[in-house]
Motif scaffolding. Structure first.
Motif, PDB file in Angstrom:
ATOM      1  N   SER A   1       0.808  -1.223   0.000  1.00 22.05           N
ATOM      2  CA  SER A   1       0.000   0.000   0.000  1.00 22.05           C
ATOM      3  C   SER A   1       0.837   1.267   0.000  1.00 22.05           C
ATOM      4  O   SER A   1       0.396   2.311  -0.493  1.00 22.05           O
ATOM      5  CB  SER A   1      -0.928   0.016   1.226  1.00 22.05           C
ATOM      6  OG  SER A   1      -0.175   0.211   2.429  1.00 22.05           O
ATOM      7  N   GLY A   2       2.036   1.208   0.583  1.00 28.11           N
ATOM      8  CA  GLY A   2       2.851   2.409   0.706  1.00 28.11           C
ATOM      9  C   GLY A   2       2.292   3.398   1.705  1.00 28.11           C
ATOM     10  O   GLY A   2       2.705   4.567   1.729  1.00 28.11           O
ATOM     11  N   ALA A   3       1.369   2.953   2.575  1.00 33.12           N
ATOM     12  CA  ALA A   3       0.805   3.843   3.588  1.00 33.12           C
ATOM     13  C   ALA A   3       1.869   4.193   4.627  1.00 33.12           C
ATOM     14  O   ALA A   3       2.919   3.549   4.720  1.00 33.12           O
ATOM     15  CB  ALA A   3      -0.388   3.167   4.263  1.00 33.12           C
ATOM     16  N   ALA A   4       1.592   5.213   5.416  1.00 39.38           N
ATOM     17  CA  ALA A   4       2.546   5.673   6.420  1.00 39.38           C
ATOM     18  C   ALA A   4       2.790   4.598   7.476  1.00 39.38           C
ATOM     19  O   ALA A   4       1.891   3.838   7.833  1.00 39.38           O
ATOM     20  CB  ALA A   4       2.026   6.942   7.081  1.00 39.38           C
ATOM     21  N   VAL A   5       4.015   4.557   7.967  1.00 34.04           N
ATOM     22  CA  VAL A   5       4.354   3.635   9.049  1.00 34.04           C
ATOM     23  C   VAL A   5       3.723   4.156  10.338  1.00 34.04           C
ATOM     24  O   VAL A   5       3.927   5.325  10.705  1.00 34.04           O
ATOM     25  CB  VAL A   5       5.885   3.526   9.218  1.00 34.04           C
ATOM     26  CG1 VAL A   5       6.242   2.688  10.443  1.00 34.04           C
ATOM     27  CG2 VAL A   5       6.516   2.934   7.969  1.00 34.04           C
ATOM     28  N   PRO A   6       2.951   3.343  11.043  1.00 32.01           N
ATOM     29  CA  PRO A   6       2.334   3.806  12.295  1.00 32.01           C
ATOM     30  C   PRO A   6       3.376   4.282  13.303  1.00 32.01           C
ATOM     31  O   PRO A   6       4.473   3.731  13.389  1.00 32.01           O
ATOM     32  CB  PRO A   6       1.589   2.564  12.810  1.00 32.01           C
ATOM     33  CG  PRO A   6       1.337   1.744  11.589  1.00 32.01           C
ATOM     34  CD  PRO A   6       2.532   1.972  10.701  1.00 32.01           C
ATOM     35  N   GLU A   7       3.011   5.289  14.081  1.00 30.64           N
ATOM     36  CA  GLU A   7       3.927   5.858  15.054  1.00 30.64           C
ATOM     37  C   GLU A   7       4.412   4.812  16.056  1.00 30.64           C
ATOM     38  O   GLU A   7       5.578   4.794  16.441  1.00 30.64           O
ATOM     39  CB  GLU A   7       3.239   7.001  15.797  1.00 30.64           C
ATOM     40  CG  GLU A   7       4.074   7.645  16.893  1.00 30.64           C
ATOM     41  CD  GLU A   7       5.357   8.270  16.394  1.00 30.64           C
ATOM     42  OE1 GLU A   7       6.317   8.367  17.195  1.00 30.64           O
ATOM     43  OE2 GLU A   7       5.423   8.647  15.207  1.00 30.64           O
ATOM     44  N   ALA A   8       3.514   3.928  16.462  1.00 35.30           N
ATOM     45  CA  ALA A   8       3.900   2.896  17.435  1.00 35.30           C
ATOM     46  C   ALA A   8       4.961   1.965  16.854  1.00 35.30           C
ATOM     47  O   ALA A   8       5.857   1.501  17.572  1.00 35.30           O
ATOM     48  CB  ALA A   8       2.671   2.095  17.864  1.00 35.30           C
ATOM     49  N   VAL A   9       4.873   1.680  15.565  1.00 39.13           N
ATOM     50  CA  VAL A   9       5.864   0.825  14.912  1.00 39.13           C
ATOM     51  C   VAL A   9       7.212   1.530  14.863  1.00 39.13           C
ATOM     52  O   VAL A   9       8.253   0.935  15.178  1.00 39.13           O
ATOM     53  CB  VAL A   9       5.397   0.432  13.500  1.00 39.13           C
ATOM     54  CG1 VAL A   9       6.524  -0.255  12.721  1.00 39.13           C
ATOM     55  CG2 VAL A   9       4.179  -0.472  13.568  1.00 39.13           C
ATOM     56  N   ALA A  10       7.221   2.803  14.477  1.00 44.70           N
ATOM     57  CA  ALA A  10       8.473   3.559  14.417  1.00 44.70           C
ATOM     58  C   ALA A  10       9.113   3.660  15.797  1.00 44.70           C
ATOM     59  O   ALA A  10      10.340   3.534  15.945  1.00 44.70           O
ATOM     60  CB  ALA A  10       8.214   4.949  13.852  1.00 44.70           C
ATOM     61  N   ARG A  11       8.293   3.860  16.818  1.00 45.55           N
ATOM     62  CA  ARG A  11       8.814   3.987  18.180  1.00 45.55           C
ATOM     63  C   ARG A  11       9.427   2.673  18.660  1.00 45.55           C
ATOM     64  O   ARG A  11      10.500   2.650  19.257  1.00 45.55           O
ATOM     65  CB  ARG A  11       7.684   4.431  19.110  1.00 45.55           C
ATOM     66  CG  ARG A  11       8.148   4.736  20.537  1.00 45.55           C
ATOM     67  CD  ARG A  11       7.068   5.459  21.326  1.00 45.55           C
ATOM     68  NE  ARG A  11       5.810   4.712  21.353  1.00 45.55           N
ATOM     69  CZ  ARG A  11       4.697   5.091  20.719  1.00 45.55           C
ATOM     70  NH1 ARG A  11       4.679   6.202  20.004  1.00 45.55           N
ATOM     71  NH2 ARG A  11       3.594   4.365  20.800  1.00 45.55           N
ATOM     72  N   GLU A  12       8.757   1.556  18.393  1.00 42.97           N
ATOM     73  CA  GLU A  12       9.284   0.265  18.798  1.00 42.97           C
ATOM     74  C   GLU A  12      10.567  -0.079  18.039  1.00 42.97           C
ATOM     75  O   GLU A  12      11.524  -0.609  18.609  1.00 42.97           O
ATOM     76  CB  GLU A  12       8.244  -0.829  18.580  1.00 42.97           C
ATOM     77  CG  GLU A  12       8.670  -2.226  18.971  1.00 42.97           C
ATOM     78  CD  GLU A  12       8.878  -2.402  20.471  1.00 42.97           C
ATOM     79  OE1 GLU A  12       9.453  -3.429  20.869  1.00 42.97           O
ATOM     80  OE2 GLU A  12       8.467  -1.500  21.234  1.00 42.97           O
ATOM     81  N   PHE A  13      10.602   0.239  16.758  1.00 47.42           N
ATOM     82  CA  PHE A  13      11.807   0.014  15.954  1.00 47.42           C
ATOM     83  C   PHE A  13      12.984   0.782  16.541  1.00 47.42           C
ATOM     84  O   PHE A  13      14.092   0.233  16.686  1.00 47.42           O
ATOM     85  CB  PHE A  13      11.554   0.453  14.509  1.00 47.42           C
ATOM     86  CG  PHE A  13      12.770   0.443  13.629  1.00 47.42           C
ATOM     87  CD1 PHE A  13      13.350  -0.749  13.231  1.00 47.42           C
ATOM     88  CD2 PHE A  13      13.335   1.638  13.197  1.00 47.42           C
ATOM     89  CE1 PHE A  13      14.490  -0.758  12.420  1.00 47.42           C
ATOM     90  CE2 PHE A  13      14.463   1.639  12.390  1.00 47.42           C
ATOM     91  CZ  PHE A  13      15.037   0.438  11.997  1.00 47.42           C
ATOM     92  N   ALA A  14      12.751   2.049  16.914  1.00 46.38           N
ATOM     93  CA  ALA A  14      13.818   2.869  17.490  1.00 46.38           C
ATOM     94  C   ALA A  14      14.316   2.283  18.802  1.00 46.38           C
ATOM     95  O   ALA A  14      15.525   2.225  19.061  1.00 46.38           O
ATOM     96  CB  ALA A  14      13.318   4.294  17.697  1.00 46.38           C
ATOM     97  N   GLY A  15      13.392   1.817  19.639  1.00 43.67           N
ATOM     98  CA  GLY A  15      13.798   1.246  20.913  1.00 43.67           C
ATOM     99  C   GLY A  15      14.614  -0.025  20.749  1.00 43.67           C
ATOM    100  O   GLY A  15      15.594  -0.248  21.472  1.00 43.67           O
TER     101      GLY A  15
END
Length: 296
Positions: free
Chosen positions: A233-247
């Motif tokens: 889909s190319g939709a935006a990455v959810p904020e929770a996913v980005a936050r978990e990835f960073a952690g």
């Protein structure tokens, strides 16, 4: 100190076999500094400057084969399309003079945790071509780093080339330093999206005894992108996913306190860089940028 100057690759391998402690020199941007400050005094220097094929690169389809002495300037000018992450990192290396002389092969030989080329090599998926009079072997780059300024080369081996997988998606690189230019990284982070395989790879520099991948972060993000159907889909990455990835990226670090930064700062900075590079790379993916391109 004896100065060895072979005229061919075969002569270089023979010299290294005869003098296993000989220190190879191509650009000399690390070795000569150590010698000038009397931090190192090897019995033999092995000058590789006359061996032409070390200064060339070849397009091998899936991979680009970089001769060990190809300077950073040529990577920036000629290989930004197939190797975008490495080209971004090359732009941050030292001064123009250093970029004209320094090379990925030299960075690998020094094996410093802070080497700028290491994170994008890890993220892209690279192999080190090590050679000796006994033959040639390919070492996956994540297995090449064995400790602080130590690598997997045998005493009689030299780095001949690095085989770097061509980009099939966006790649990014971020570096934190104590000033804006000509700086050793306090920490660095590289990210590569591989849409053809639906995988993600990372590379972290100067935040552990060796350059490392954040494997848990890679696996989490790849699974999240697949489960959410985001590759399609190319939709935006959810904020929770980005936050978990960073952690998870920060959790892969094993930093120390030193004059350039504290361990706590390095972990925090890696988390910030992980989120930022993911944002940049995913926006490029959504725009259809960063796909595989022909070599210059």
């Amino acid at each position: 100190m004896d100065f060895l100057r072979p005229a061919s690759w075969e002569e270089a391998l023979a010299a290294k076999a005869a003098h296993p402690s000989a220190v190879p020199v191509a650009g000399g941007t690390d070795v000569m500094v150590e010698i000038n400050f009397d931090h190192r005094r090897p019995a033999h220097l092995l000058d590789l400057g006359r061996i032409g094929d070390l200064h060339d690169w070849q397009d091998e389809g899936t991979y680009v084969r970089l001769g060990a002495a190809v300077p950073y300037t040529r990577i920036i000018d000629e290989l930004a399309a197939p190797l975008p992450g490495l080209a971004l990192a090359a732009r941050t290396v030292g001064s123009p003079q250093i970029r004209n002389r320094g090379s990925v092969g030299g960075n690998l030989g020094a094996a410093s945790p802070a080497g700028d080329s290491h994170p994008p090599l890890l993220a892209a998926g690279a192999e080190v071509e090590a050679a000796s009079v006994r033959g040639v072997r390919l070492i996956p780059v994540e297995e090449f780093y064995t400790g602080v300024k130590r690598n997997a080369l045998a005493p009689d081996e030299l780095v001949r080339a690095v085989r770097v997988r061509r980009a099939t998606g966006p790649q990014q690189f971020s570096k934190v330093g104590t000033r804006n230019a000509m700086v050793i990284a306090v920490c660095a982070f590289a990210l590569a999206l591989h849409p053809d395989r639906r995988t993600v790879r990372t590379g972290i520099g100067s935040a552990a005894p060796t350059p490392v991948r954040a494997r848990a972060a890679e696996e989490f993000l790849a699974a999240a992108l697949a489960e959410e159907g985001l590759w399609e889909s190319g939709a935006a990455v959810p904020e929770a996913v980005a936050r978990e990835f960073a952690g998870l990226a920060a959790g892969a670090c094993n930093p120390i306190d030193d004059v350039r930064g504290s361990a706590a700062y390095r972990r925090h900075a890696v988390a910030v860089m992980a989120r930022r590079t993911l944002g940049w790379a995913w926006e490029a993916y959504r725009r259809g940028e960063g796909r595989a391109a022909p070599c210059a």
